[in-house]
Design a protein around this motif. Structure first.
Motif, PDB file in Angstrom:
ATOM      1  N   GLY A 163       0.741  -1.202  -0.043  1.00 42.81           N
ATOM      2  CA  GLY A 163       0.177  -0.077  -0.128  1.00 42.81           C
ATOM      3  C   GLY A 163       0.813   1.283   0.079  1.00 42.81           C
ATOM      4  O   GLY A 163       1.982   1.316   0.405  1.00 42.81           O
ATOM      5  N   ILE A 164       0.217   2.260  -0.455  1.00 42.55           N
ATOM      6  CA  ILE A 164       0.972   3.539  -0.289  1.00 42.55           C
ATOM      7  C   ILE A 164       0.267   4.664   0.221  1.00 42.55           C
ATOM      8  O   ILE A 164      -0.775   4.736  -0.044  1.00 42.55           O
ATOM      9  CB  ILE A 164       1.289   4.106  -2.100  1.00 42.55           C
TER      10      ILE A 164
ATOM     11  N   SER B  12      -8.349  14.284   0.226  1.00 44.01           N
ATOM     12  CA  SER B  12      -9.173  14.989   1.245  1.00 44.01           C
ATOM     13  C   SER B  12     -10.081  14.152   1.927  1.00 44.01           C
ATOM     14  O   SER B  12     -10.370  14.483   3.240  1.00 44.01           O
ATOM     15  CB  SER B  12      -9.989  16.106   0.345  1.00 44.01           C
ATOM     16  N   SER B  13     -10.569  13.112   1.554  1.00 39.90           N
ATOM     17  CA  SER B  13     -11.571  12.316   2.130  1.00 39.90           C
ATOM     18  C   SER B  13     -11.572  10.776   1.715  1.00 39.90           C
ATOM     19  O   SER B  13     -10.944  10.542   0.728  1.00 39.90           O
ATOM     20  CB  SER B  13     -12.972  12.771   2.174  1.00 39.90           C
ATOM     21  N   ALA B  14     -12.151  10.091   2.639  1.00 44.48           N
ATOM     22  CA  ALA B  14     -11.886   8.639   2.056  1.00 44.48           C
ATOM     23  C   ALA B  14     -12.794   8.503   1.168  1.00 44.48           C
ATOM     24  O   ALA B  14     -13.806   9.029   0.863  1.00 44.48           O
ATOM     25  CB  ALA B  14     -12.392   7.715   3.364  1.00 44.48           C
ATOM     26  N   GLN B  15     -12.162   7.513   0.153  1.00 42.71           N
ATOM     27  CA  GLN B  15     -13.212   6.891  -0.981  1.00 42.71           C
ATOM     28  C   GLN B  15     -13.176   5.352  -0.589  1.00 42.71           C
ATOM     29  O   GLN B  15     -12.436   4.886  -0.173  1.00 42.71           O
ATOM     30  CB  GLN B  15     -12.597   7.116  -2.093  1.00 42.71           C
TER      31      GLN B  15
ATOM     32  N   LEU C 102     -11.048   3.892   1.870  1.00 40.82           N
ATOM     33  CA  LEU C 102      -9.355   4.119   1.963  1.00 40.82           C
ATOM     34  C   LEU C 102      -9.114   5.710   1.596  1.00 40.82           C
ATOM     35  O   LEU C 102     -10.111   6.268   0.898  1.00 40.82           O
ATOM     36  CB  LEU C 102      -8.867   3.203   0.497  1.00 40.82           C
ATOM     37  N   THR C 103      -8.329   6.152   2.433  1.00 41.11           N
ATOM     38  CA  THR C 103      -7.582   7.330   1.809  1.00 41.11           C
ATOM     39  C   THR C 103      -6.256   7.201   1.346  1.00 41.11           C
ATOM     40  O   THR C 103      -5.556   7.991   1.064  1.00 41.11           O
ATOM     41  CB  THR C 103      -7.325   8.074   3.356  1.00 41.11           C
TER      42      THR C 103
ATOM     43  N   PRO D 254      -7.761   4.210  -3.823  1.00 45.77           N
ATOM     44  CA  PRO D 254      -9.375   4.884  -3.625  1.00 45.77           C
ATOM     45  C   PRO D 254     -10.067   5.007  -4.936  1.00 45.77           C
ATOM     46  O   PRO D 254      -9.543   5.491  -5.945  1.00 45.77           O
ATOM     47  CB  PRO D 254      -8.984   6.217  -3.031  1.00 45.77           C
ATOM     48  N   GLY D 255     -11.183   4.593  -4.958  1.00 43.33           N
ATOM     49  CA  GLY D 255     -11.800   4.660  -6.266  1.00 43.33           C
ATOM     50  C   GLY D 255     -12.109   3.398  -7.039  1.00 43.33           C
ATOM     51  O   GLY D 255     -12.936   3.526  -8.135  1.00 43.33           O
ATOM     52  N   ASP D 256     -10.953   2.608  -6.855  1.00 43.77           N
ATOM     53  CA  ASP D 256     -10.807   1.405  -7.598  1.00 43.77           C
ATOM     54  C   ASP D 256     -12.389   0.550  -7.578  1.00 43.77           C
ATOM     55  O   ASP D 256     -13.041   0.258  -6.675  1.00 43.77           O
ATOM     56  CB  ASP D 256      -9.722   0.231  -7.262  1.00 43.77           C
ATOM     57  N   ASP D 257     -12.649   0.001  -8.664  1.00 46.15           N
ATOM     58  CA  ASP D 257     -13.764  -1.199  -8.942  1.00 46.15           C
ATOM     59  C   ASP D 257     -13.030  -2.301  -9.796  1.00 46.15           C
ATOM     60  O   ASP D 257     -13.298  -2.226 -10.830  1.00 46.15           O
ATOM     61  CB  ASP D 257     -14.648  -0.135  -9.358  1.00 46.15           C
ATOM     62  N   VAL D 258     -12.658  -3.197  -9.213  1.00 49.73           N
ATOM     63  CA  VAL D 258     -11.835  -4.241  -9.830  1.00 49.73           C
ATOM     64  C   VAL D 258     -12.684  -5.324  -9.898  1.00 49.73           C
ATOM     65  O   VAL D 258     -13.048  -5.919  -8.835  1.00 49.73           O
ATOM     66  CB  VAL D 258     -10.568  -4.515  -9.193  1.00 49.73           C
ATOM     67  N   PHE D 259     -12.701  -6.241 -11.381  1.00 51.33           N
ATOM     68  CA  PHE D 259     -13.301  -7.581 -11.283  1.00 51.33           C
ATOM     69  C   PHE D 259     -12.362  -8.540 -11.596  1.00 51.33           C
ATOM     70  O   PHE D 259     -11.545  -8.371 -12.656  1.00 51.33           O
ATOM     71  CB  PHE D 259     -14.531  -7.282 -12.626  1.00 51.33           C
TER      72      PHE D 259
END
Length: 508
Positions: A12-13, A18-21, A72-73, A100-105
């Motif tokens: 992880g990095i 600004s806010s969690a996603q 995640l932040t 943050p924001g990923d949508d992995v299949f």
């Protein structure tokens, strides 16, 4: 959950937003009879995962699909493990890098070559299949080596393979900047982490005399690898290879210092306790783990790296149920890192320890005359328990597994046998200089029963006669003076011990 070991993993990095996603991982596993898969988040689990933040059971529906959403932040590395069936003969082990924001299949099929893996969706460029040689490096065949030359050569070769694969992956899939940065640090810390872990394990496999004869060679290799890195490196916390090194270092440096306290006591007590051997031994024997680890953190680490090492300390001490000085260490930590998430994570558990440390000895905690220090044989102990059915716990205040088993099982066993004429005997071993801590932990764990502070002769005699091979050892003492060791194993299968105790109580 089946554990799996990784010698080279993505990380992880820490990227501030600004806010969690949320990020979501969708799993579809074909041709498996398993109803669950398992996810492991190394950054959240520390070494022991006492808080159970790092291990997640992912249920699969009838179509063998499941999904996991995480807030995640910052990007985080996640491992997936799944079996084809209950035999565990075929399994899937995969490594994800979620931002943050990923949508992995993720799709896999146990009946296809290489499990037929297909990854799509947002973030798929960071999660394509990697060459197997990035994950597995088997060093077991070098366990008997008395010199480090061969294992160093293999690790260096693996490093070059890793770097080549990283370059190829980057060209082919165009991963994110966060992914690239984490890999760069993983590569940098790969050899120091893998060699250090192997070397510290090797001393238990290699012939003892041969290892000590060549210890300078093993240490020179460590020094050479460590000289090329920063041990305290906040920027490298993006790489799980570095986090693995930190976790291992805190444990292994503590073990090294235990040895130094015997081998070079003058230097050890002067350097680490700023005093002479006589006074230093008193301080050291009071707490050989928690305070010593805090000293290690102060000596080698600063900033965020030190903060993470404190997390490792709290996680390990809580898992091993070692409360000694933990409240005071946590208070110092809060002053140094008042905004740390670890204050919220570990605070409730530390508060619980503080409350339990207010408990005092009761008249249901009985101490044998002279604390039992004049008892020299197992027969002396059996004379005390004659005509009774007794559960004997051979433990020690210094013994993490002993404390964990007491915490997990003592009250449950006593509740089950309440009113059934079962007595309890606790014999503390190799604690003759720790009387104060011994009594404090008896009160802390609420150990109602009879207590003996064993001398070395008694410990050796009992363990030899019951064929005990380590601590804790549980023994059932029967009314007729016979005895048998618990068959419950470690970790304890409580129902097995309960059955043995019921059979002993049924004797006439």
């Amino acid at each position: 959950m089946k554990k799996f070991f990784l010698c080279f993993i993505l990380a992880g990095i820490f990227v501030q937003v600004s806010s969690a996603q949320t990020a979501t991982l969708h799993i579809n596993i074909a041709n498996t009879t398993s109803t669950d898969c398992y996810l492991w988040i190394p950054y959240y689990s520390f070494s022991r995962d006492f808080l159970q933040k790092g291990e997640i059971t992912l249920a699969l529906d009838k179509q063998k699909t499941g999904s996991y959403t995480i807030s995640l932040t910052q990007p985080v590395f996640i491992n997936l493990y799944c079996d084809a069936d209950s035999t565990h003969t075929k399994s899937l082990n995969y490594h994800f890098f979620l931002s943050p924001g990923d949508d992995v299949f993720f799709k896999a099929d146990f009946n296809q070559k290489d499990n037929g893996i297909v990854v799509t969706g947002k973030g798929s460029n960071n999660n394509q299949p990697l060459a197997g040689n990035l994950i597995d490096i088997d060093l077991n065949k070098f366990n008997k080596d008395t010199l480090p030359n061969q294992v160093v050569a293999v690790i260096n070769k693996q490093y070059n393979l890793n770097k080549k694969a990283f370059d190829t992956y980057s060209m082919k899939y165009k991963p994110s900047a966060a992914f690239i940065k984490s890999w760069q640090y993983n590569l940098q810390y790969y050899a120091p982490d893998v060699y250090y872990d192997f070397k510290e394990q090797a001393k238990y496999y290699v012939d003892k005399d041969a290892y000590h004869r060549n210890v300078a060679s093993w240490n020179r290799a460590t020094d050479s690898l460590f000289s090329a890195i920063k041990l305290s490196n906040d920027d490298a916390l993006i790489a799980d290879q570095y986090l693995g090194l930190l976790r291992n270092f805190l444990l292994r440096e503590k073990e090294r210092l235990w040895s130094a306290s015997n081998e070079t006591p003058d230097d050890f007590y002067k350097q680490w306790y700023n005093t002479n051997v006589e006074e230093g031994k008193k301080l050291f024997s009071d707490d050989m783990t928690n305070l010593l680890q805090e000293k290690i953190i102060h000596k080698y680490f600063t900033g965020k790296a030190a903060e993470y090492e404190y997390g490792v300390l709290f996680d390990g001490s809580l898992e091993e149920r070692n409360p000694v000085n933990l409240v005071q260490i946590f208070e110092r930590f809060k002053k140094q890192y008042p905004g740390s998430k670890y204050v919220e994570w570990f605070g409730p558990s530390i508060d619980s320890i503080a409350k339990r440390q207010q408990q005092t000895l009761s008249n249901e905690m009985v101490f044998v005359t002279d604390n039992g220090t004049k008892l020299n044989s197992f027969e002396d102990v059996l004379a005390i328990t004659k005509g009774k059915t007794v559960l004997l716990d051979m433990w020690g205040t210094w013994c993490g597994p002993c404390r964990s088993e007491i915490e997990k099982n003592s009250h449950a066993i006593k509740a089950y046998f309440k009113g059934k004429d079962l007595d309890y005997l606790y014999i503390a071993n190799y604690d003759s200089t720790n009387e104060k801590k011994w009594k404090e932990l008896i009160a802390y764990f609420d150990l109602k029963g009879t207590h003996i502070l064993s001398n070395e002769k008694l410990s050796t005699d009992i363990m030899g006669k019951v064929k005990g091979r380590g601590y804790p050892t549980y023994v059932i003492l029967k009314k007729d003076g016979t005895y048998e060791q618990s068959k419950a194993g470690f970790p304890m299968k409580r129902e097995v011990l309960i059955k043995q105790l019921e059979e002993a109580l049924a004797m006439k």
